[in-house]
Design a protein around this motif. Structure first.
Motif, PDB file in Angstrom:
ATOM      1  N   ILE A  45      -5.288   7.801   3.190  1.00 23.50           N
ATOM      2  CA  ILE A  45      -6.567   8.307   4.835  1.00 23.50           C
ATOM      3  C   ILE A  45      -6.199   7.188   5.248  1.00 23.50           C
ATOM      4  N   PHE A  46      -6.652   7.123   6.874  1.00 24.57           N
ATOM      5  CA  PHE A  46      -7.017   6.303   7.742  1.00 24.57           C
ATOM      6  C   PHE A  46      -8.138   5.266   7.717  1.00 24.57           C
ATOM      7  N   ASN A  47      -9.634   6.357   7.309  1.00 24.82           N
ATOM      8  CA  ASN A  47     -10.393   5.448   7.128  1.00 24.82           C
ATOM      9  C   ASN A  47     -10.368   4.694   5.446  1.00 24.82           C
ATOM     10  N   ASN A  48      -9.720   5.712   4.809  1.00 25.59           N
ATOM     11  CA  ASN A  48      -9.573   3.785   3.749  1.00 25.59           C
ATOM     12  C   ASN A  48      -8.853   2.815   3.951  1.00 25.59           C
ATOM     13  N   PHE A  49      -7.564   3.474   4.218  1.00 27.52           N
ATOM     14  CA  PHE A  49      -6.919   2.158   5.280  1.00 27.52           C
ATOM     15  C   PHE A  49      -7.537   0.754   5.491  1.00 27.52           C
ATOM     16  N   GLU A  75     -10.595   0.091   5.073  1.00 28.09           N
ATOM     17  CA  GLU A  75     -11.545   0.061   4.104  1.00 28.09           C
ATOM     18  C   GLU A  75     -10.598  -1.206   3.156  1.00 28.09           C
ATOM     19  N   ILE A  76      -9.480  -0.522   3.398  1.00 28.83           N
ATOM     20  CA  ILE A  76      -9.129  -1.405   1.821  1.00 28.83           C
ATOM     21  C   ILE A  76      -8.145  -2.926   2.861  1.00 28.83           C
ATOM     22  N   LEU A  77      -8.020  -2.654   4.279  1.00 35.80           N
ATOM     23  CA  LEU A  77      -7.719  -3.343   4.566  1.00 35.80           C
ATOM     24  C   LEU A  77      -8.627  -5.657   5.179  1.00 35.80           C
ATOM     25  N   ASP A  78      -9.932  -4.548   5.113  1.00 37.99           N
ATOM     26  CA  ASP A  78     -10.868  -5.406   5.858  1.00 37.99           C
ATOM     27  C   ASP A  78     -11.564  -6.169   4.678  1.00 37.99           C
ATOM     28  N   HIS A  79     -11.048  -6.075   3.145  1.00 39.32           N
ATOM     29  CA  HIS A  79     -10.895  -6.636   1.616  1.00 39.32           C
ATOM     30  C   HIS A  79      -9.985  -7.759   1.406  1.00 39.32           C
ATOM     31  N   PRO A  86       7.273   7.228   3.090  1.00 37.82           N
ATOM     32  CA  PRO A  86       5.674   6.836   3.436  1.00 37.82           C
ATOM     33  C   PRO A  86       5.380   7.741   5.205  1.00 37.82           C
ATOM     34  N   PHE A  87       6.377   8.195   5.513  1.00 41.73           N
ATOM     35  CA  PHE A  87       6.542   8.877   6.638  1.00 41.73           C
ATOM     36  C   PHE A  87       5.789  10.465   6.541  1.00 41.73           C
ATOM     37  N   LEU A  88       5.731  10.874   5.517  1.00 35.05           N
ATOM     38  CA  LEU A  88       5.417  12.272   5.024  1.00 35.05           C
ATOM     39  C   LEU A  88       3.451  11.986   5.737  1.00 35.05           C
ATOM     40  N   ASN A  89       3.269  10.658   5.806  1.00 37.80           N
ATOM     41  CA  ASN A  89       2.157  10.702   5.837  1.00 37.80           C
ATOM     42  C   ASN A  89       1.319  10.744   7.751  1.00 37.80           C
ATOM     43  N   PRO A  90       0.841  12.083   7.980  1.00 35.26           N
ATOM     44  CA  PRO A  90       0.383  11.461   9.486  1.00 35.26           C
ATOM     45  C   PRO A  90      -0.296  10.402   9.687  1.00 35.26           C
ATOM     46  N   ASP A  91      -1.128  10.138   9.414  1.00 37.10           N
ATOM     47  CA  ASP A  91      -1.681   8.753   9.754  1.00 37.10           C
ATOM     48  C   ASP A  91      -0.550   7.503  10.100  1.00 37.10           C
ATOM     49  N   ILE A  92       0.443   7.645   9.316  1.00 36.84           N
ATOM     50  CA  ILE A  92       1.396   6.259   8.993  1.00 36.84           C
ATOM     51  C   ILE A  92       1.450   5.229  10.479  1.00 36.84           C
ATOM     52  N   PHE A  93       1.804   5.997  11.757  1.00 35.17           N
ATOM     53  CA  PHE A  93       1.819   5.084  13.008  1.00 35.17           C
ATOM     54  C   PHE A  93       0.598   4.470  13.209  1.00 35.17           C
ATOM     55  N   LEU A 141       0.640  -1.369   0.245  1.00 34.63           N
ATOM     56  CA  LEU A 141       0.271   0.137  -0.337  1.00 34.63           C
ATOM     57  C   LEU A 141       0.619   0.876   0.192  1.00 34.63           C
ATOM     58  N   GLU A 142       0.709   1.808  -0.378  1.00 33.84           N
ATOM     59  CA  GLU A 142       1.136   3.032  -0.896  1.00 33.84           C
ATOM     60  C   GLU A 142       0.502   4.642   0.242  1.00 33.84           C
TER      61      GLU A 142
END
Length: 183
Positions: free
Chosen positions: A59-63, A65-69, A84-91, A33-34
């Protein structure tokens, strides 16, 4: 239980790999996942530096949703064109994946790995982290990794290696990088 489901899924993968049927019997157990298409550098080899592709974060909610599949997911690699560490939701992403007992790894250009970020990475549960270093001296490195400063990246890698000794056993620092950071 998850272990039994994962094991059964892996058993179904073996015939798929051997006979390559038209219909795959198993479910994916590894995905990439990017987390972001944004990057803080303009690297020479990266087509994205000149691309018109939108620069945005997963965004975290989309993340979620993807993992649910992917109920059989065992390996998640958070990487892509962006840093990757530019995404504020990475952690949050790493932490959530770890609650599902998924191995999580990532790549980084190591420009953002200051002491604070190193501590966050070490505490996140990340299973592996590859640090990209595309040159053995500042001239070569800075020509390739436009916008990065070789000495700062080496300092960041040394810091991450020190924290790794204390906290993360699975972070690998390749021999060539070890030689550079020991100088």
């Amino acid at each position: 239980n998850k272990f039994e489901m994962d094991f059964l899924n892996l058993c179904l993968t073996i015939p798929t790999l051997k006979i390559e049927p038209a219909h795959v019997c198993s479910h994916p157990f590894r995905i990439y996942l990017e987390p972001t298409t944004r990057c803080n550098l303009g690297c020479q080899m990266c087509y994205f530096s000149t691309s018109k592709r939108p620069k945005q974060d997963l965004i975290f909610n989309n993340f979620l949703e993807i993992l649910d599949h992917f109920p059989y997911l065992q390996d998640l690699q958070l990487q892509g064109i962006g840093e990757p560490f530019l995404n504020p939701d990475i952690f949050r992403m790493i932490k959530y994946a770890k609650t599902r007992r998924i191995r999580v790894g990532s790549f980084t250009n190591a420009t953002l790995i200051n002491p604070d970020m190193s501590e966050k990475i070490a505490s996140s549960g990340l299973d592996w982290l590859n640090l990209s270093l595309d040159g053995a001296n500042s001239n070569t490195y800075e020509t390739i990794r436009r916008g990065a400063i070789f000495e700062e990246v080496i300092k960041n890698i040394k810091n991450m290696a020190e924290i790794k000794k204390r906290k993360i056993q699975n972070t690998r620092v390749q021999e060539a990088v070890q030689e550079l950071v020991q100088k």
